[in-house]
Design a protein around this motif. Structure first.
Motif, short mmCIF file in Angstrom:
data_model
loop_
_atom_site.label_atom_id
_atom_site.label_comp_id
_atom_site.label_asym_id
_atom_site.label_seq_id
_atom_site.Cartn_x
_atom_site.Cartn_y
_atom_site.Cartn_z
N MET A 1 0.84 -1.17 0.00
CA MET A 1 0.00 0.00 0.00
C MET A 1 0.89 1.24 0.00
SD MET A 1 -3.21 0.85 2.53
CE MET A 1 -3.96 -0.70 2.16
N ASP A 2 0.50 2.25 -0.76
CA ASP A 2 1.28 3.48 -0.86
C ASP A 2 1.32 4.23 0.48
OD1 ASP A 2 1.42 2.86 -3.53
OD2 ASP A 2 0.29 4.59 -4.24
N ASP A 3 2.45 4.87 0.78
CA ASP A 3 2.59 5.65 2.02
C ASP A 3 1.56 6.76 2.10
OD1 ASP A 3 4.61 4.22 3.22
OD2 ASP A 3 6.22 5.46 2.39
N ILE A 4 1.28 7.42 0.99
CA ILE A 4 0.31 8.52 0.99
C ILE A 4 -1.07 8.02 1.40
CG2 ILE A 4 -0.31 8.37 -1.46
CD1 ILE A 4 -0.25 11.49 -1.43
N VAL A 5 -1.39 6.78 1.04
CA VAL A 5 -2.67 6.17 1.43
C VAL A 5 -2.68 5.92 2.93
CG1 VAL A 5 -4.12 4.13 1.17
CG2 VAL A 5 -3.09 5.18 -0.84
N ARG A 6 -1.60 5.37 3.48
CA ARG A 6 -1.52 5.13 4.93
C ARG A 6 -1.64 6.44 5.72
NH1 ARG A 6 2.60 1.54 3.24
NH2 ARG A 6 1.98 -0.61 3.51
N GLN A 7 -1.00 7.49 5.22
CA GLN A 7 -1.06 8.80 5.89
C GLN A 7 -2.49 9.33 5.89
OE1 GLN A 7 1.82 11.24 3.85
NE2 GLN A 7 3.52 9.88 4.41
N ALA A 8 -3.19 9.19 4.77
CA ALA A 8 -4.58 9.66 4.68
C ALA A 8 -5.48 8.86 5.62
CB ALA A 8 -5.09 9.55 3.25
N MET A 9 -5.23 7.56 5.74
CA MET A 9 -6.03 6.72 6.64
C MET A 9 -5.85 7.17 8.09
SD MET A 9 -5.33 3.06 4.80
CE MET A 9 -5.90 2.07 6.16
N ALA A 10 -4.61 7.52 8.44
CA ALA A 10 -4.33 7.98 9.81
C ALA A 10 -4.96 9.34 10.07
CB ALA A 10 -2.83 8.03 10.05
N LYS A 11 -4.93 10.20 9.07
CA LYS A 11 -5.44 11.57 9.23
C LYS A 11 -6.97 11.60 9.29
CE LYS A 11 -4.83 16.20 7.39
NZ LYS A 11 -4.13 17.01 6.37
N TRP A 12 -7.63 10.75 8.48
CA TRP A 12 -9.10 10.71 8.43
C TRP A 12 -9.56 9.27 8.65
CZ3 TRP A 12 -6.68 13.18 4.06
CH2 TRP A 12 -6.68 14.57 4.14
#
Length: 183
Positions: A1-12
């Protein structure tokens, strides 16, 4: 999974899931299903226009394919930032392509190791691999026949209707979700 996707999941973390908007056909093509397409029928219905529009944007397709997986119930989804976009399947979660040397790759380009070859009552050919079950692309069925003739794989018979339960995948997460909402 892309890092940007993991970051978005954590943020929202509480973005609602999306159902019915994305489909994978039996040739490994992705389909976007807007409201009009969904109103015509299910992805699997065969009704003209119900599949939606085939995706042609290479970067979007690559992004989808890098960020797909199955949940605990066997529903496949694309993690689009913080949102799970569940995938309607026409056939199986993987569509296999077979090279001349019998190397097998998923529609995503991921190489797979074949455990067994299956054929249903309609003559469709499937491969069970370390990645899971998938339908052999129609253009590669002759290569599967060659692999069987050379005893690289052996063939087992299956019943198409039994395969989702037997191999742990859900054809229509949207229908499953609707049924759980009504229960």
């Amino acid at each position: 999974m892309d890092d940007i996707v993991r970051q978005a999941m954590a943020k929202w973390p509480n973005v609602p899931d999306c159902y019915g908007w994305l489909g994978l056909d039996s040739r490994g093509q992705w389909w976007m299903r807007d409201d009009r397409a969904q109103a015509l029928g299910t992805f699997q219905s065969g009704i003209p226009g119900a599949k939606g529009s085939v995706l042609r944007h290479d970067k979007l397709i690559e992004f989808i394919q890098r960020n797909c997986e199955a949940d605990a119930l066997g529903c496949w989804y694309f993690q689009n930032g913080p949102q799970r976009v569940y995938i309607e399947l026409e056939a199986t979660p993987h569509i296999w392509r077979i090279a001349d040397d019998f190397v097998v790759c998923s529609h995503t380009g991921t190489e797979a190791h074949v455990h067994k070859c299956l054929m249903d009552e309609k003559g469709k050919v499937y491969l069970c691999t370390h990645l899971g079950l998938g339908l052999v692309h129609s253009l590669d069925v002759p290569k599967a026949a060659d692999a069987l003739a050379l005893a690289i794989w052996t063939l087992e018979e299956v019943v198409e209707a039994d395969m989702p339960a037997q191999y742990g995948y859900v054809m229509s997460p949207q229908e499953r979700h609707k049924a759980s909402q009504q229960a």
